[in-house]
Enzyme design. Sequence first.
Site, mmCIF file in Angstrom:
data_model
loop_
_atom_site.group_PDB
_atom_site.id
_atom_site.type_symbol
_atom_site.label_atom_id
_atom_site.label_comp_id
_atom_site.label_asym_id
_atom_site.label_seq_id
_atom_site.Cartn_x
_atom_site.Cartn_y
_atom_site.Cartn_z
ATOM 1 N N ASP A 85 60.157 -17.956 -75.344
ATOM 2 C CA ASP A 85 60.103 -18.324 -76.765
ATOM 3 C C ASP A 85 58.789 -17.957 -77.443
ATOM 4 O O ASP A 85 58.676 -18.078 -78.660
ATOM 5 C CB ASP A 85 60.329 -19.834 -76.916
ATOM 6 N N HIS A 93 57.138 -23.623 -68.066
ATOM 7 C CA HIS A 93 58.556 -23.493 -67.728
ATOM 8 C C HIS A 93 58.839 -24.269 -66.458
ATOM 9 O O HIS A 93 58.000 -24.285 -65.554
ATOM 10 C CB HIS A 93 58.930 -22.014 -67.528
#
Length: 428
Positions: free
Chosen positions: A363, A306
């Site tokens: 996700d 991320h």
Amino acid sequence: MAAKATLKFGGQEIELGVEEGTEGEKAIDISGLRAQTGLITLDPGFANTGSCKSAITFIDGEKGILKYRGIPIEELAEKASFLETAYLLIYGRLPNKPELDSYVDEVTCHTMVHENIRRFYDGFPKKAHPMAVSAAVIGALATFYPDRQDPSGRRDAEGSIVRLLAKFPTIAANSYKYSIGQPFVYPKNRLNYCSNFLQMMFANPCAEYEPDPVVAKALDLLLILHADHEQNCSTSTVRLVGSSLSNLFASISAGISALWGSLHGGANQKVIEMLESIRDGEGSAAAFVEKSKKGDDTTRLMGFGHRVYKNYDPRARIIKKSCHQVLERLGIHSKLLEIATNLEEIVLNDDYFVQRNLYPNVDFYSGIIYQAIGIPKNMFTVLFAMGRLPGWVAHWMEMHEDPQFRIGRPRQIYTGEINKKFIPIDQR
Ligand code: ACO
């Protein structure tokens, strides 16, 4: 005395203001830099650029903290509903009971879409990805509400926001029904937000569908966890498009398109495809991890890493827990969850990932829940968009109310050729 930073360049020394946020993060204000020095700043991918001040969401990526309007995500996940969270993000405070009831009523009474919208779908190929269809249909809402589009008028915008929240699930479910050749199912306003979406997805004229409250609750939780994430790619897109005074529907449609990419929201679909390929024997989890370390963008481990989190994504932690609970409640044994857990264990003990602070993101586990509750893979990112909608809207509103509001327009360093002669076409 306010803090200053000093910049020395070309014999010149200038002082730049330092802004501090309420959680203590600091930023050098370079808005006057070019005027004073002729210099701009260069920051590919905007990894080090604050594009605005915002009071909506706070993330501490190093510590793995996420708060909406100051409230930790863990608390909202446990105690709030999605529409309550939407209200919090958009209006800046939690609604009291009558306010929430009236907000839910208002959203509920706008769930139907104009009959002409239902006819749009016939123009799309059957295999059209529901993200493309959703972006197109949401953009087209601007043609139905032309007098509710003035970004400077809060009342106009609020009318559009309620319609967007109300109609998105209907538009999304329609795109799924169209892709499988079933008739659209009208919303049922006696149901709550998520149950209504589920019945539009899974009922048909021959068979009623009674939404399972466990499933509806799991979906509601996922929507809360996706509801905002400060200046990510799609939210920045919504702000940038809106900054030209484009209407809300156009801005949100652009956000949906930005979210679709596999480095952003599209990763949830890619994660399941990756886990399925491991399950189907196209390589073990360990082999997949090895391949993903080659630095090739096409073989990245989906659902890991991320831009902001250099620690475990707090949303992934909540989703992982919910994933186990939901599967257990539904009596489902998921081979994919087994593979995912194994993959995570390998990754968290692998030097490559440890050194780069790559952890599961939002996700990684969400698709396993979606799949367990019967949502097809190509709808995963649409559900992400449905969840992110209040965040996009809150940022769009905040931007228009910001006294420092200007059209978004980054600069560049030109690296092309200079003074090239034009060669007539017959001499090239
Ligand atoms: N698998 C393998 N290596 C990775 C991964 C990954 N998933 N993510 C990052 N890396 C590596 C990069 O190759 C790079 O290595 P290097 O320093 O040797 O060159 C290093 O980690 C840093 O990566 P960047 O690409 O610079 O990180 P950036 O912040 O630009 O990208 C992103 C973040 C896009 C999320 C990235 O981690 C990624 O591609 N992840 C997989 C896709 C994904 O899950 N996206 C969803 C993100 S969450 C969301 O948007 C909702």
